[in-house]
Write a protein that holds these residues in place. Structure first.
Motif, PDB file in Angstrom:
ATOM      1  N   ALA A 103       3.355 -14.867   1.533  1.00  0.00           N
ATOM      2  CA  ALA A 103       3.509 -13.463   1.147  1.00  0.00           C
ATOM      3  C   ALA A 103       2.208 -12.695   1.336  1.00  0.00           C
ATOM      4  N   LEU A 104       1.076 -13.297   0.945  1.00  0.00           N
ATOM      5  CA  LEU A 104      -0.215 -12.630   1.115  1.00  0.00           C
ATOM      6  C   LEU A 104      -0.559 -12.476   2.594  1.00  0.00           C
ATOM      7  N   LEU A 105      -0.205 -13.474   3.396  1.00  0.00           N
ATOM      8  CA  LEU A 105      -0.515 -13.428   4.817  1.00  0.00           C
ATOM      9  C   LEU A 105       0.320 -12.374   5.545  1.00  0.00           C
ATOM     10  N   LEU A 106       1.600 -12.290   5.210  1.00  0.00           N
ATOM     11  CA  LEU A 106       2.506 -11.395   5.923  1.00  0.00           C
ATOM     12  C   LEU A 106       2.542  -9.984   5.338  1.00  0.00           C
ATOM     13  N   GLU A 107       2.401  -9.880   4.020  1.00  0.00           N
ATOM     14  CA  GLU A 107       2.567  -8.587   3.359  1.00  0.00           C
ATOM     15  C   GLU A 107       1.266  -8.018   2.799  1.00  0.00           C
ATOM     16  N   GLY A 108       0.246  -8.877   2.656  1.00  0.00           N
ATOM     17  CA  GLY A 108      -1.009  -8.410   2.072  1.00  0.00           C
ATOM     18  C   GLY A 108      -0.944  -8.401   0.553  1.00  0.00           C
ATOM     19  N   PRO A 109      -2.013  -7.911  -0.098  1.00  0.00           N
ATOM     20  CA  PRO A 109      -2.024  -7.861  -1.568  1.00  0.00           C
ATOM     21  C   PRO A 109      -0.857  -7.034  -2.089  1.00  0.00           C
ATOM     22  N   PRO A 110      -0.306  -7.392  -3.240  1.00  0.00           N
ATOM     23  CA  PRO A 110       0.853  -6.656  -3.779  1.00  0.00           C
ATOM     24  C   PRO A 110       0.479  -5.229  -4.167  1.00  0.00           C
ATOM     25  N   HIS A 111       1.348  -4.306  -3.849  1.00  0.00           N
ATOM     26  CA  HIS A 111       1.184  -2.906  -4.250  1.00  0.00           C
ATOM     27  C   HIS A 111       2.537  -2.421  -4.750  1.00  0.00           C
ATOM     28  N   ILE A 112       2.655  -2.264  -6.035  1.00  0.00           N
ATOM     29  CA  ILE A 112       3.930  -1.955  -6.677  1.00  0.00           C
ATOM     30  C   ILE A 112       3.818  -0.627  -7.415  1.00  0.00           C
ATOM     31  N   ARG A 113       4.772   0.248  -7.211  1.00  0.00           N
ATOM     32  CA  ARG A 113       4.896   1.467  -8.001  1.00  0.00           C
ATOM     33  C   ARG A 113       5.895   1.175  -9.119  1.00  0.00           C
TER      34      ARG A 113
END
Length: 210
Positions: A103-113
């Protein structure tokens, strides 16, 4: 296609159970499982799109089904079974360790609203699915034959159809009623099989964790 592949779970379990778990595959049970699977195929047929299922996608989905079947067989073969809370926590921890790097490799750090729908959805996924449904599955798997209780997986697309109609307003076709009736008949046959053999197998459950 995904629903149909997922619904092969009970069939794979039923075919493997006589060899790895000593659970008999009777004609009544086999007929019930085939009816349940047929009902799922019937319900999904009306919703099949025009795009073909790609082989890598099919193989990935099938590998998930096989892994789930293997885990159920392993659980049933345990002589001293850990408490379901321990098992559930361990499987979720292992799953997060496997998925988080990807998930970190494909999407990067989580960013949630953080919105109300996100919070409620996440709460339901955690409490209703990851905790509630998993604990319930361990309980019924502990108290019944793997080849019998796995037949309840046929209810997943059936409830999906009903909930989508109630919550999302998606239309139901007359064929859906036939499919649900076929699934119900299959589950009745599988449950009837267990009821008929119950007097002979009373008290033969595995190790207790109550």
């Amino acid at each position: 296609m995904g629903s149909i592949i997922a619904s092969t779970n009970p069939l794979i379990v039923a075919l493997a159970a006589p060899f790895v778990l000593g659970e008999p595959l009777t004609r009544r049970k086999l007929l019930g499982l085939l009816l349940g699977f047929g009902g799922v195929v019937l319900a999904m047929h009306a919703r099949a799109g025009t795009s073909e299922a790609r082989l890598p996608d099919v193989m990935l989905a099938l590998s998930g089904v096989i892994a789930f079947v293997a885990s159920n067989v392993l659980y049933k073969r345990m002589r001293a079974r850990p408490h379901p809370i321990v098992l559930n926590g361990a499987q979720l921890l292992c799953a997060s360790a496997a998925v988080l790097p990807a998930a970190l490799l494909l999407e990067g750090p989580p960013h949630i609203r953080w919105t109300a729908p996100i919070v409620w959805s996440l709460a339901f996924l955690v409490l209703g699915l990851s905790v509630g449904a998993s604990m319930l599955w361990f309980w019924i798997l502990h108290h019944g034959e793997a080849s019998r209780v796995s037949a309840y997986f046929f209810l997943t697309p059936a409830f999906g159809l009903l909930l989508s109609a109630v919550l999302l307003g998606e239309p139901l076709a007359p064929l859906d009623g036939v499919a649900l009736a076929v699934i119900a008949a299959g589950l009745w046959l599988v449950a009837r099989e267990e009821k008929l053999k119950a007097p002979r197998s009373s008290g033969m459950h595995g190790a207790s964790w109550e």
